[in-house]
Design a protein around this motif. Structure first.
Motif, PDB file in Angstrom:
ATOM      1  N   ALA A 199     -39.067  21.423  29.814  1.00 47.09           N
ATOM      2  CA  ALA A 199     -39.683  20.620  28.758  1.00 47.09           C
ATOM      3  C   ALA A 199     -38.757  20.483  27.555  1.00 47.09           C
ATOM      4  N   VAL A 200     -38.145  21.609  27.141  1.00 53.75           N
ATOM      5  CA  VAL A 200     -37.283  21.561  25.966  1.00 53.75           C
ATOM      6  C   VAL A 200     -36.026  20.753  26.236  1.00 53.75           C
ATOM      7  N   ALA A 201     -35.642  20.614  27.512  1.00 56.01           N
ATOM      8  CA  ALA A 201     -34.482  19.789  27.858  1.00 56.01           C
ATOM      9  C   ALA A 201     -34.839  18.313  27.972  1.00 56.01           C
ATOM     10  N   SER A 202     -36.120  17.966  28.084  1.00 56.04           N
ATOM     11  CA  SER A 202     -36.530  16.571  28.274  1.00 56.04           C
ATOM     12  C   SER A 202     -36.558  15.784  26.976  1.00 56.04           C
ATOM     13  N   VAL A 203     -36.845  16.469  25.870  1.00 61.37           N
ATOM     14  CA  VAL A 203     -36.946  15.762  24.594  1.00 61.37           C
ATOM     15  C   VAL A 203     -35.642  15.045  24.235  1.00 61.37           C
ATOM     16  N   PRO A 204     -34.454  15.706  24.325  1.00 62.68           N
ATOM     17  CA  PRO A 204     -33.216  14.990  23.989  1.00 62.68           C
ATOM     18  C   PRO A 204     -32.919  13.814  24.925  1.00 62.68           C
ATOM     19  N   ILE A 205     -33.410  13.843  26.167  1.00 63.96           N
ATOM     20  CA  ILE A 205     -33.188  12.706  27.076  1.00 63.96           C
ATOM     21  C   ILE A 205     -33.848  11.457  26.517  1.00 63.96           C
ATOM     22  N   VAL A 206     -35.112  11.577  26.098  1.00 63.46           N
ATOM     23  CA  VAL A 206     -35.852  10.433  25.565  1.00 63.46           C
ATOM     24  C   VAL A 206     -35.255   9.985  24.234  1.00 63.46           C
ATOM     25  N   ALA A 207     -34.902  10.940  23.369  1.00 60.02           N
ATOM     26  CA  ALA A 207     -34.321  10.590  22.071  1.00 60.02           C
ATOM     27  C   ALA A 207     -32.972   9.895  22.252  1.00 60.02           C
ATOM     28  N   GLY A 208     -32.156  10.380  23.192  1.00 59.00           N
ATOM     29  CA  GLY A 208     -30.863   9.754  23.443  1.00 59.00           C
ATOM     30  C   GLY A 208     -31.007   8.342  23.993  1.00 59.00           C
ATOM     31  N   TYR A 209     -31.961   8.130  24.875  1.00 66.04           N
ATOM     32  CA  TYR A 209     -32.216   6.788  25.397  1.00 66.04           C
ATOM     33  C   TYR A 209     -32.604   5.832  24.272  1.00 66.04           C
ATOM     34  N   LEU A 211     -47.228  18.091  24.537  1.00 64.63           N
ATOM     35  CA  LEU A 211     -48.077  18.979  25.331  1.00 64.63           C
ATOM     36  C   LEU A 211     -47.230  19.882  26.228  1.00 64.63           C
ATOM     37  N   LEU A 212     -46.166  19.309  26.832  1.00 63.28           N
ATOM     38  CA  LEU A 212     -45.324  20.107  27.730  1.00 63.28           C
ATOM     39  C   LEU A 212     -44.540  21.177  26.983  1.00 63.28           C
ATOM     40  N   VAL A 213     -43.960  20.829  25.828  1.00 63.97           N
ATOM     41  CA  VAL A 213     -43.151  21.829  25.117  1.00 63.97           C
ATOM     42  C   VAL A 213     -44.033  22.925  24.533  1.00 63.97           C
ATOM     43  N   GLU A 214     -45.251  22.559  24.097  1.00 67.96           N
ATOM     44  CA  GLU A 214     -46.154  23.595  23.580  1.00 67.96           C
ATOM     45  C   GLU A 214     -46.614  24.517  24.706  1.00 67.96           C
ATOM     46  N   GLN A 215     -46.894  23.940  25.851  1.00 62.90           N
ATOM     47  CA  GLN A 215     -47.280  24.775  26.997  1.00 62.90           C
ATOM     48  C   GLN A 215     -46.139  25.689  27.402  1.00 62.90           C
ATOM     49  N   GLU A 216     -44.917  25.160  27.374  1.00 61.87           N
ATOM     50  CA  GLU A 216     -43.749  25.967  27.727  1.00 61.87           C
ATOM     51  C   GLU A 216     -43.526  27.081  26.714  1.00 61.87           C
ATOM     52  N   ALA A 217     -43.717  26.795  25.417  1.00 61.37           N
ATOM     53  CA  ALA A 217     -43.476  27.800  24.379  1.00 61.37           C
ATOM     54  C   ALA A 217     -44.511  28.912  24.415  1.00 61.37           C
ATOM     55  N   TRP A 218     -45.772  28.591  24.668  1.00 60.58           N
ATOM     56  CA  TRP A 218     -46.835  29.593  24.581  1.00 60.58           C
ATOM     57  C   TRP A 218     -47.110  30.290  25.910  1.00 60.58           C
ATOM     58  N   THR A 219     -46.925  29.585  27.025  1.00 61.60           N
ATOM     59  CA  THR A 219     -47.273  30.213  28.312  1.00 61.60           C
ATOM     60  C   THR A 219     -46.054  30.491  29.194  1.00 61.60           C
ATOM     61  N   GLY A 220     -44.911  29.880  28.855  1.00 63.04           N
ATOM     62  CA  GLY A 220     -43.720  30.064  29.683  1.00 63.04           C
ATOM     63  C   GLY A 220     -43.658  29.150  30.887  1.00 63.04           C
ATOM     64  N   ALA A 221     -44.635  28.213  31.030  1.00 68.23           N
ATOM     65  CA  ALA A 221     -44.613  27.277  32.158  1.00 68.23           C
ATOM     66  C   ALA A 221     -43.393  26.380  32.054  1.00 68.23           C
ATOM     67  N   LEU A 222     -42.767  26.093  33.204  1.00 69.70           N
ATOM     68  CA  LEU A 222     -41.593  25.216  33.307  1.00 69.70           C
ATOM     69  C   LEU A 222     -40.348  25.783  32.635  1.00 69.70           C
ATOM     70  N   SER A 223     -40.359  27.064  32.243  1.00 65.23           N
ATOM     71  CA  SER A 223     -39.209  27.633  31.543  1.00 65.23           C
ATOM     72  C   SER A 223     -38.559  28.726  32.383  1.00 65.23           C
ATOM     73  N   THR A 224     -37.232  28.878  32.197  1.00 65.45           N
ATOM     74  CA  THR A 224     -36.512  30.005  32.811  1.00 65.45           C
ATOM     75  C   THR A 224     -36.697  31.259  31.992  1.00 65.45           C
ATOM     76  N   ALA A 261     -42.357  26.939  19.594  1.00 59.63           N
ATOM     77  CA  ALA A 261     -43.371  25.883  19.585  1.00 59.63           C
ATOM     78  C   ALA A 261     -43.171  24.947  18.400  1.00 59.63           C
ATOM     79  N   LEU A 262     -42.774  25.511  17.239  1.00 60.63           N
ATOM     80  CA  LEU A 262     -42.577  24.689  16.056  1.00 60.63           C
ATOM     81  C   LEU A 262     -41.355  23.786  16.199  1.00 60.63           C
ATOM     82  N   GLY A 263     -40.209  24.371  16.588  1.00 56.98           N
ATOM     83  CA  GLY A 263     -38.984  23.578  16.696  1.00 56.98           C
ATOM     84  C   GLY A 263     -39.091  22.482  17.744  1.00 56.98           C
ATOM     85  N   ALA A 264     -39.559  22.853  18.942  1.00 63.92           N
ATOM     86  CA  ALA A 264     -39.681  21.854  20.005  1.00 63.92           C
ATOM     87  C   ALA A 264     -40.815  20.879  19.720  1.00 63.92           C
TER      88      ALA A 264
END
Length: 373
Positions: free
Chosen positions: A83-93, A18-31, A41-44
């Motif tokens: 959001a896009v930076a959070s996915v690798p944190i969980v995968a790495g853990y 939900l967070l990465v899709e929101q970031e990809a389509w609306t720009g929320a939480l993104s620089t 949206a597809l990659g993330a």
């Protein structure tokens, strides 16, 4: 994998999706976003979705997540966002927590490759200073991986302690059973020997016309000798490793000597007997003695007690209790108590051990044999 764990993993994946899709389509939480919104949206989205199986296929999860995001970065450029930076944190853990060390390092290498792609394909990173600032995000991925590695190490350590405890308990029970077998051999062997000798003596006193009685007694003698030989063969292996000096099996008659030994070691012992003392079968007598010995040993060695009280109550059952004034509150039974429980249960009795006010209490209840009618 437990259903609760699967549901938890699915919930984590759904929140990140939900967070990465929101970031990809609306720009929320993104620089800044990079390339078509649908591509980000597809990659993330693929990377977040595979986190639902991160516990079942940890390495596959991190490889797919890193591969999907790196491919999108290479084609359209790398975005910047929380959001896009959070996915690798969980995968790495996950890969560090649930994979063995070599495969976990392959997962760390995949995260490093994704980090290089993220910085290298970001059009906003135009100077070494900006690249260094972007690399700071990668430290969060490393922290996630290290936390997973610590979780796995801790889990293996606890499992090792549990396995070692179970092995010690099994060894204690086995040792106690071996000890029981040796002592039982002494007790039964003595009784059978007496029976054989008595049968032989009676046979020699019989008249010449008592051929049938003599034959019956000869059968008793032969059976007794065969039983003794068979016991020696069966228990020969147990005795072969016993280098200690063999002595008659102890009984409650040796209780004063046992008390004196503990008194010499610094533990004052009071002995009280209630009810009418009755003769005990050798095996039961030996078991009662061992219960007292175990209780006094625990009081001296583990509870740091100064005084203990031994009570023997004869009724329909023989109740043996040992109470000390040492440290109570033992949460788990020791290996010696587990073995003693096996010994008591062999005679149909029960053993209990619990902390009481001002010390610790060990109690065994041993049914007494009914008198012959």
């Amino acid at each position: 994998m437990r259903a609760r764990s699967a549901v938890f993993d699915g919930a984590i994946a759904a929140v990140l999706l939900l967070l990465v899709e929101q970031e990809a389509w609306t720009g929320a939480l993104s620089t800044h976003r990079q390339g078509p919104h649908w591509a980000q949206a597809l990659g993330a989205g693929v990377a977040a979705a595979v986190l639902a199986v991160r516990r079942r296929w940890p390495l596959g999860c991190v490889l797919v997540a890193c591969g999907a995001m790196a491919a999108e970065f290479a084609v359209f450029g790398a975005p910047e966002g929380f959001a896009v930076a959070s996915v690798p944190i969980v995968a790495g853990y996950a890969v560090a927590a649930y994979e063995e060390r070599t495969r976990a390092l392959w997962g760390l290498a995949a995260l490093a490759g994704l980090g290089v792609a993220w910085i290298g394909f970001d059009p906003m990173t135009t100077t070494p200073t900006l690249a260094a600032q972007g690399a700071a995000w990668l430290s969060l991925w490393l922290v996630g991986w290290l936390l997973g590695a610590y979780r796995r190490t801790r889990r293996l350590y606890v499992e090792g302690l549990i396995r070692e405890r179970d092995e010690r308990a099994a060894a204690a029970v086995s040792d106690e059973r071996t000890r029981i077998a040796r002592e039982l051999h002494d007790v039964i062997g003595h009784s059978v020997s007496v029976m054989t000798v008595q049968a032989s003596a009676v046979r020699r006193l019989m008249r010449s016309d008592q051929s049938r009685e003599r034959a019956a007694l000869e059968t008793v003698e032969a059976t007794g000798r065969e039983a003794l030989a068979e016991m020696r063969r069966v228990l020969g292996m147990l005795r072969s490793g016993d280098t200690a000096e063999r002595a008659p099996a102890p009984s409650l008659q040796q209780l004063p000597e046992l008390v004196a030994r503990f008194a010499a070691a610094g533990l004052a012992v009071d002995v009280a007997t209630e009810g009418e003392v009755v003769p005990l079968p050798p095996g039961l007598d030996l078991t009662a003695y061992r219960v007292v010995q175990e209780g006094l040993t625990n009081a001296l060695r583990h509870a740091a007690a100064a005084r203990a009280t031994v009570r023997l109550r004869y009724d329909r059952a023989l109740t043996v209790s040992v109470r000390d004034d040492g440290r109570g509150g033992v949460a788990q039974p020791g290996d010696g108590l587990r073995g003693m429980g096996e010994r008591v249960a062999m005679y149909g009795g029960s053993l209990s051990a619990a902390a009481v006010e001002g010390g610790f209490l060990l109690t065994a209840e041993l049914p007494l044999p009914r008198p012959a009618s």
